[in-house]
Design an enzyme around this catalytic site. Structure first.
Site, short mmCIF file in Angstrom:
data_model
loop_
_atom_site.label_atom_id
_atom_site.label_comp_id
_atom_site.label_asym_id
_atom_site.label_seq_id
_atom_site.Cartn_x
_atom_site.Cartn_y
_atom_site.Cartn_z
NE ARG A 33 -12.37 7.63 0.74
CZ ARG A 33 -13.35 6.98 1.41
NH1 ARG A 33 -13.03 5.93 2.15
NH2 ARG A 33 -14.60 7.36 1.34
CG ASP A 34 -3.50 4.33 5.11
OD1 ASP A 34 -3.23 4.20 6.32
OD2 ASP A 34 -2.63 4.25 4.20
CG ASN A 91 -0.62 -0.46 14.03
OD1 ASN A 91 -1.20 -1.44 14.47
ND2 ASN A 91 -0.55 -0.21 12.73
CB VAL A 100 2.41 8.31 11.27
CG1 VAL A 100 2.12 9.80 11.47
CG2 VAL A 100 2.70 8.01 9.80
CG HIS A 104 -2.47 6.69 13.20
ND1 HIS A 104 -1.22 7.01 13.70
CD2 HIS A 104 -2.31 5.52 12.53
CE1 HIS A 104 -0.36 6.09 13.33
NE2 HIS A 104 -0.99 5.16 12.63
CG HIS A 106 -4.71 1.79 10.89
ND1 HIS A 106 -4.08 1.96 9.67
CD2 HIS A 106 -3.76 2.04 11.82
CE1 HIS A 106 -2.82 2.28 9.86
NE2 HIS A 106 -2.59 2.34 11.16
P1 AMP Z 1 1.01 3.15 11.29
O1 AMP Z 1 1.94 2.15 10.67
O2 AMP Z 1 0.01 2.56 12.22
O3 AMP Z 1 1.78 4.32 11.89
O4 AMP Z 1 0.15 3.72 10.09
C1 AMP Z 1 0.45 4.89 9.41
C2 AMP Z 1 -0.43 4.93 8.22
O5 AMP Z 1 -0.42 6.24 7.69
C3 AMP Z 1 -0.01 4.00 7.08
O6 AMP Z 1 -1.07 3.08 6.81
C4 AMP Z 1 0.25 4.95 5.91
O7 AMP Z 1 -0.15 4.41 4.68
C5 AMP Z 1 -0.56 6.16 6.32
N1 AMP Z 1 -0.10 7.42 5.77
C6 AMP Z 1 1.15 7.93 5.80
N2 AMP Z 1 1.19 9.14 5.22
C7 AMP Z 1 -0.09 9.41 4.83
C8 AMP Z 1 -0.72 10.51 4.16
N3 AMP Z 1 -0.02 11.59 3.77
N4 AMP Z 1 -2.05 10.45 3.91
C9 AMP Z 1 -2.76 9.36 4.29
N5 AMP Z 1 -2.23 8.29 4.92
C10 AMP Z 1 -0.91 8.31 5.18
#
Ligand code: AMP
Length: 118
Positions: A33-34, A91, A100, A104, A106
């Site tokens: 989960r995000d 993304n 990140v 990944h 979403h």
């Molecule tokens: P992006 O902007 O596409 O790189 O999405 C990165 C996602 O990772 C964001 O929606 C963050 O909320 C999520 N995220 C960052 N750190 C964590 C974590 N430790 N556990 C779960 N989700 C995370």
């Protein structure tokens, strides 16, 4: 094969050194989960190996992209949003909104998604 990166948060989640709420796991992928959900269902699906983004996966391990998308579909089914519909987002890069640098996907659902992206 890409190695895990010690300074990557998603590699830490895959390794179990950073906590997460996992929802599915295969030998090649992990779904969790995000931490900052943008919808009632917001799950991230990652390859366990470190690839910076989807372009790296396509170049180095295109079969893994299929596995990643199959897991997204399985998450939607398991979370009960398959019939109503959902969004899969990959993304990529700075202007793509990627924060990140570990590929990944979403999986977002449980509400009406906006008609426009971004
Ligand atoms: P992006 O902007 O596409 O790189 O999405 C990165 C996602 O990772 C964001 O929606 C963050 O909320 C999520 N995220 C960052 N750190 C964590 C974590 N430790 N556990 C779960 N989700 C995370």
């Amino acid at each position: 094969m890409a190695q895990r990166s010690s300074d990557c948060v998603f590699c830490g989640i895959v390794a179990g050194t950073i906590p997460s709420t996992q929802v599915r796991e295969t030998d090649r992928t992990l779904a969790f989960r995000d931490v900052s959900p943008q919808a009632p269902v917001h799950v991230l699906v990652v390859p366990k190996d470190h690839y910076a983004d989807v372009a790296e996966v396509v170049a180095a391990a295109p079969h893994l992209l299929r596995l990643l998308l199959e897991e997204c579909v399985a998450v939607a089914r398991d979370e009960g949003i398959a019939d109503d519909g959902y969004r899969i987002a990959l993304n990529t890069g700075e202007q793509g909104g990627q924060a990140v640098a570990h590929c990944h996907a979403h999986v977002l659902g449980g509400r009406q998604m906006a008609g426009q992206l971004g």
